[in-house]
Scaffold this motif. Structure first.
Motif, short mmCIF file in Angstrom:
data_model
loop_
_atom_site.label_atom_id
_atom_site.label_comp_id
_atom_site.label_asym_id
_atom_site.label_seq_id
_atom_site.Cartn_x
_atom_site.Cartn_y
_atom_site.Cartn_z
N THR A 251 -1.56 -10.07 -16.72
CA THR A 251 -2.20 -10.33 -18.00
C THR A 251 -2.88 -9.06 -18.50
N GLU A 252 -3.48 -8.30 -17.60
CA GLU A 252 -4.14 -7.06 -18.00
C GLU A 252 -3.12 -6.03 -18.47
N ASP A 253 -1.94 -6.03 -17.88
CA ASP A 253 -0.92 -5.06 -18.27
C ASP A 253 -0.41 -5.30 -19.68
N THR A 254 -0.41 -6.55 -20.13
CA THR A 254 0.09 -6.84 -21.46
C THR A 254 -0.95 -6.60 -22.54
N GLU A 255 -2.22 -6.57 -22.18
CA GLU A 255 -3.28 -6.33 -23.16
C GLU A 255 -3.36 -4.83 -23.43
N PRO A 256 -3.36 -4.40 -24.69
CA PRO A 256 -3.49 -2.98 -24.99
C PRO A 256 -4.91 -2.51 -24.72
N GLU A 257 -5.03 -1.21 -24.40
CA GLU A 257 -6.36 -0.66 -24.18
C GLU A 257 -7.08 -0.54 -25.51
N VAL A 258 -8.38 -0.65 -25.45
CA VAL A 258 -9.19 -0.60 -26.66
C VAL A 258 -10.10 0.62 -26.56
N PHE A 259 -10.11 1.44 -27.62
CA PHE A 259 -10.92 2.64 -27.66
C PHE A 259 -11.90 2.54 -28.82
N PRO A 260 -13.07 3.15 -28.68
CA PRO A 260 -14.03 3.16 -29.79
C PRO A 260 -13.48 3.97 -30.98
N ALA A 261 -13.89 3.62 -32.16
CA ALA A 261 -13.38 4.26 -33.39
C ALA A 261 -13.68 5.75 -33.39
N LYS A 262 -14.84 6.17 -32.91
CA LYS A 262 -15.20 7.59 -32.91
C LYS A 262 -14.25 8.39 -32.03
N VAL A 263 -13.87 7.86 -30.88
CA VAL A 263 -12.96 8.56 -29.99
C VAL A 263 -11.58 8.70 -30.65
N VAL A 264 -11.13 7.65 -31.29
CA VAL A 264 -9.83 7.69 -31.97
C VAL A 264 -9.85 8.73 -33.10
N LYS A 265 -10.92 8.75 -33.88
CA LYS A 265 -11.02 9.73 -34.98
C LYS A 265 -11.06 11.14 -34.44
N ASP A 266 -11.81 11.38 -33.36
CA ASP A 266 -11.87 12.71 -32.77
C ASP A 266 -10.51 13.16 -32.25
N LEU A 267 -9.78 12.25 -31.61
CA LEU A 267 -8.45 12.58 -31.11
C LEU A 267 -7.49 12.90 -32.26
N ARG A 268 -7.60 12.17 -33.34
CA ARG A 268 -6.74 12.43 -34.50
C ARG A 268 -7.03 13.79 -35.12
N LYS A 269 -8.32 14.14 -35.21
CA LYS A 269 -8.69 15.46 -35.74
C LYS A 269 -8.16 16.57 -34.85
N GLU A 270 -8.31 16.39 -33.54
CA GLU A 270 -7.83 17.39 -32.60
C GLU A 270 -6.32 17.55 -32.71
N ASN A 271 -5.60 16.45 -32.79
CA ASN A 271 -4.15 16.52 -32.93
C ASN A 271 -3.74 17.16 -34.24
N ALA A 272 -4.49 16.91 -35.30
CA ALA A 272 -4.19 17.53 -36.60
C ALA A 272 -4.34 19.05 -36.50
N ARG A 273 -5.38 19.51 -35.79
CA ARG A 273 -5.56 20.96 -35.60
C ARG A 273 -4.38 21.55 -34.82
N TYR A 274 -3.94 20.84 -33.79
CA TYR A 274 -2.81 21.34 -33.00
C TYR A 274 -1.53 21.37 -33.84
N ARG A 275 -1.33 20.37 -34.69
CA ARG A 275 -0.14 20.37 -35.55
C ARG A 275 -0.19 21.53 -36.54
N GLU A 276 -1.37 21.82 -37.10
CA GLU A 276 -1.50 22.95 -38.03
C GLU A 276 -1.23 24.26 -37.31
N ARG A 277 -1.75 24.40 -36.09
CA ARG A 277 -1.51 25.60 -35.30
C ARG A 277 -0.03 25.78 -35.00
N ALA A 278 0.63 24.71 -34.63
CA ALA A 278 2.06 24.78 -34.32
C ALA A 278 2.86 25.15 -35.56
#
Length: 158
Positions: A46-73
């Motif tokens: 049952t735990e394997d089928t449930e998706p992991e849940v992350f706080p909104a701030k962590v998700v936003k920070d990860l998206r910003k970091e990935n955007a910087r990496y995409r711009e660099r690339a």
């Protein structure tokens, strides 16, 4: 519970009237049955089928970091294309250095670049750089010769 780009985000809310949390720890997901006799293996699946849940701030920070990496690339790709064009132009063999398609192997191996340019010129000789040689009949040619000159005629030296 909110869902943003496939990532579920939850926030615990309190019921203002009773002061209790609305999140039910013993809640059974839809489509599942509650069976206490299944043991730990059923609980793990049952735990394997449930998706992991992350706080909104962590998700936003990860998206910003990935955007910087995409711009660099993207910037690195642009610079690599410019370097390739400059290296092809430095050979002096092609009239237009952009005629040779980009290949990363050309950046690291000068022999591969020279072989690619030679191969392109063998297939398409009209792309070769042309150099003007000899007298093309333009520009300052100095004194034209011994013919009559109006200025000399006026001076009387003719």
């Amino acid at each position: 519970m909110t869902e943003t780009d496939g990532v579920r985000q939850t926030q615990g809310t309190d019921d203002e009237t009773t002061g209790e949390s609305t999140v039910d720890a013993n809640r059974v997901p839809e489509g599942h049955t509650s069976d206490d006799n299944r043991g730990d293996e059923a609980h793990d699946s049952t735990e394997d089928t449930e998706p992991e849940v992350f706080p909104a701030k962590v998700v936003k920070d990860l998206r910003k970091e990935n955007a910087r990496y995409r711009e660099r690339a993207q910037k690195a790709d642009t610079l690599a294309h410019r370097l390739h064009t400059a290296l092809v132009g430095a050979t002096g063999k092609l009239a237009d250095p952009t005629d040779l398609e980009f290949d990363e192997a050309h950046l690291e191996d000068p022999d591969a670049l020279a072989a690619a340019v030679d191969d392109l010129l063998a297939r398409k000789p009209h792309l070769r750089a042309r150099r003007v040689a000899g007298d093309v009949g333009q520009g300052n040619r100095g004194k034209t010769g011994n013919g009559p000159d109006l200025l000399e005629a006026m001076r009387g030296t003719l």
